[in-house]
Design an enzyme around this catalytic site. Structure first.
Site, PDB file in Angstrom:
ATOM      1  N   TYR A  69       0.827  -1.212   0.000  1.00 33.58           N
ATOM      2  CA  TYR A  69       0.000   0.000   0.000  1.00 33.58           C
ATOM      3  C   TYR A  69       0.859   1.259   0.000  1.00 33.58           C
ATOM      4  CZ  TYR A  69      -4.408  -2.436   0.231  1.00 33.58           C
ATOM      5  OH  TYR A  69      -5.491  -3.203  -0.101  1.00 33.58           O
ATOM      6  N   HIS A 121     -15.127   3.150  -0.238  1.00 36.96           N
ATOM      7  CA  HIS A 121     -14.100   2.137   0.064  1.00 36.96           C
ATOM      8  C   HIS A 121     -12.887   2.731   0.770  1.00 36.96           C
ATOM      9  CE1 HIS A 121     -15.865  -0.613  -3.342  1.00 36.96           C
ATOM     10  NE2 HIS A 121     -16.646  -0.493  -2.300  1.00 36.96           N
ATOM     11  N   CYS A 150      -1.313   3.075  20.895  1.00 37.94           N
ATOM     12  CA  CYS A 150      -1.872   1.990  21.714  1.00 37.94           C
ATOM     13  C   CYS A 150      -1.071   0.697  21.533  1.00 37.94           C
ATOM     14  CB  CYS A 150      -3.337   1.750  21.375  1.00 37.94           C
ATOM     15  SG  CYS A 150      -3.606   0.841  19.848  1.00 37.94           S
ATOM     16  N   GLY A 187     -17.389   4.443 -15.263  1.00 34.33           N
ATOM     17  CA  GLY A 187     -16.144   3.689 -15.087  1.00 34.33           C
ATOM     18  C   GLY A 187     -16.193   2.635 -14.002  1.00 34.33           C
ATOM     19  N   ASN A 213     -19.038   4.209 -19.994  1.00 30.11           N
ATOM     20  CA  ASN A 213     -18.084   3.094 -19.874  1.00 30.11           C
ATOM     21  C   ASN A 213     -17.798   2.593 -21.287  1.00 30.11           C
ATOM     22  OD1 ASN A 213     -16.839   0.529 -19.329  1.00 30.11           O
ATOM     23  ND2 ASN A 213     -17.836   0.506 -17.332  1.00 30.11           N
TER      24      ASN A 213
HETATM   25  N1  APR Z   1     -13.400   5.448 -18.872  1.00 30.14           N
HETATM   26  C1  APR Z   1     -14.492   4.885 -18.307  1.00 30.14           C
HETATM   27  N2  APR Z   1     -14.564   3.607 -17.942  1.00 30.14           N
HETATM   28  C2  APR Z   1     -13.460   2.848 -18.126  1.00 30.14           C
HETATM   29  C3  APR Z   1     -12.276   3.369 -18.697  1.00 30.14           C
HETATM   30  C4  APR Z   1     -12.267   4.735 -19.070  1.00 30.14           C
HETATM   31  N3  APR Z   1     -11.209   5.313 -19.616  1.00 30.14           N
HETATM   32  N4  APR Z   1     -11.361   2.360 -18.741  1.00 30.14           N
HETATM   33  C5  APR Z   1     -11.944   1.276 -18.228  1.00 30.14           C
HETATM   34  N5  APR Z   1     -13.226   1.562 -17.856  1.00 30.14           N
HETATM   35  C6  APR Z   1     -14.217   0.681 -17.240  1.00 30.14           C
HETATM   36  C7  APR Z   1     -14.063  -0.790 -17.559  1.00 30.14           C
HETATM   37  O1  APR Z   1     -14.729  -1.115 -18.771  1.00 30.14           O
HETATM   38  C8  APR Z   1     -14.713  -1.440 -16.343  1.00 30.14           C
HETATM   39  O2  APR Z   1     -16.108  -1.657 -16.557  1.00 30.14           O
HETATM   40  O3  APR Z   1     -14.043   0.778 -15.847  1.00 30.14           O
HETATM   41  C9  APR Z   1     -14.552  -0.389 -15.245  1.00 30.14           C
HETATM   42  C10 APR Z   1     -13.585  -0.779 -14.148  1.00 30.14           C
HETATM   43  O4  APR Z   1     -14.112  -1.873 -13.469  1.00 30.14           O
HETATM   44  P1  APR Z   1     -13.402  -2.505 -12.194  1.00 30.14           P
HETATM   45  O5  APR Z   1     -11.970  -2.703 -12.498  1.00 30.14           O
HETATM   46  O6  APR Z   1     -14.230  -3.687 -11.811  1.00 30.14           O
HETATM   47  O7  APR Z   1     -13.480  -1.373 -11.096  1.00 30.14           O
HETATM   48  P2  APR Z   1     -14.646  -0.999 -10.106  1.00 30.14           P
HETATM   49  O8  APR Z   1     -15.983  -1.150 -10.744  1.00 30.14           O
HETATM   50  O9  APR Z   1     -14.273   0.319  -9.531  1.00 30.14           O
HETATM   51  O10 APR Z   1     -14.479  -2.118  -8.985  1.00 30.14           O
HETATM   52  C11 APR Z   1     -15.233  -2.006  -7.825  1.00 30.14           C
HETATM   53  O11 APR Z   1     -14.045  -3.784  -6.755  1.00 30.14           O
HETATM   54  O12 APR Z   1     -12.009  -4.785  -6.359  1.00 30.14           O
HETATM   55  C12 APR Z   1     -13.004  -4.011  -5.828  1.00 30.14           C
HETATM   56  O13 APR Z   1     -12.822  -2.474  -4.062  1.00 30.14           O
HETATM   57  C13 APR Z   1     -12.470  -2.664  -5.412  1.00 30.14           C
HETATM   58  O14 APR Z   1     -13.479  -0.485  -5.602  1.00 30.14           O
HETATM   59  C14 APR Z   1     -13.215  -1.690  -6.296  1.00 30.14           C
HETATM   60  C15 APR Z   1     -14.484  -2.443  -6.626  1.00 30.14           C
END
Ligand code: APR
Length: 247
Positions: A69, A121, A150, A187, A213
């Site tokens: 992290y 998150h 602590c 996204g 998306n």
């Molecule tokens: N613009 C918009 N969307 C995009 C772009 C872009 N330039 N590039 C990729 N994407 C889309 C992808 O098509 C996908 O549907 O963003 C999405 C990302 O999906 P994930 O990787 O699943 O991310 P997210 O939905 O934020 O995941 C949710 O899952 O792992 C856990 O806690 C983690 O917060 C996260 C949660």
């Protein structure tokens, strides 16, 4: 690249007073942060999420988790918000109520100038005590992980797999989804609950739901409008069209 944004979508936004937005990893992709589910270059591709993003993983190997992290924190601090983040910050100023709910932990919305940000998150830039769950602002940078006064280890203030979402943040997000006139889902793969439920709550409450998306998701068939392109391209154009419509 000009995106085909339907006139009715602009009209809905121009008339709205209350807007809610849900963002996911995709909004930060154009800033250089890989998304979670990208099979080839995704953040988890080279790591085991059970070792790095669970309370059990932290107990097993606190040093590994802390350092992973810490490396992400340093990397993200060196990256910049993109035009998608900037357009959302500008949109916030146009509406009576504008709630930006994010699943991201990268602070890029705040750095772009958004104020009403609900972090579902947590936030990678914050650190909390693993026992007392209280946010701590200063700690010994050279320890890995540092300890709270602590005696317990400090950990990133993010929600790990199997952990509860912050109650207040979730309540604010649900309230915004249920009372908005327009809901934008941007996204996110719309797979991780309870965040994925927010656009569906908005739909049930009668809001217009817009998805941005490049790919289709499980939300696509429910959304009133789906703009299949990168948010860093779509959002500035949407803002421009909205500004022109109300000029
Ligand atoms: N613009 C918009 N969307 C995009 C772009 C872009 N330039 N590039 C990729 N994407 C889309 C992808 O098509 C996908 O549907 O963003 C999405 C990302 O999906 P994930 O990787 O699943 O991310 P997210 O939905 O934020 O995941 C949710 O899952 O792992 C856990 O806690 C983690 O917060 C996260 C949660």
């Amino acid at each position: 690249m000009a995106i085909d944004i339907p006139r009715e979508l602009i009209d809905k936004l121009a008339q709205a007073r209350r807007v809610a937005v849900l963002t996911g990893a995709g909004i930060s992709a154009e800033s250089g942060i890989p998304t979670f589910r990208d099979a080839l270059s995704g953040l988890w591709a080279n790591y085991d999420p059970l070792k790095l993003a669970t309370p059990e993983g932290f107990v097993r190997d606190p040093k590994l988790v802390w350092e992973w992290y810490a490396a992400r924190r340093t990397r993200i601090a060196s990256l910049q918000p993109n035009p998608g983040h900037a357009a959302l910050a500008a949109l916030e100023r146009r509406f009576e109520q504008f709630t930006l709910v994010t699943q991201n932990i990268d602070s890029l919305h705040q750095r772009a100038g958004s104020h009403e940000v609900v972090e579902l998150h947590g936030n990678l830039m914050r650190v909390k005590c693993s026992r007392e769950q209280v946010v701590v602002s200063s700690f010994a940078e050279d320890e890995s992980p540092p300890r709270c006064h602590c005696g317990a280890y400090l950990r990133p203030d993010v929600v790990w797999f199997g952990e509860m979402l912050p109650v207040d943040a979730l309540a604010r997000a649900e309230e915004a989804a249920e009372h908005c006139e327009v809901f934008l889902s941007i996204g996110t793969s719309a797979q991780v609950y309870p965040a994925a439920e927010l656009p569906l709550r908005a739909l049930s409450a009668g809001a217009t739901v817009i998805e941005i998306n490049p790919e289709s998701t499980s939300l696509t068939r429910h959304a009133h409008f789906s703009l299949h392109a990168a948010s860093g391209i779509v959002l500035p154009q949407l803002l421009e069209r909205l500004n022109a419509a109300s000029a």
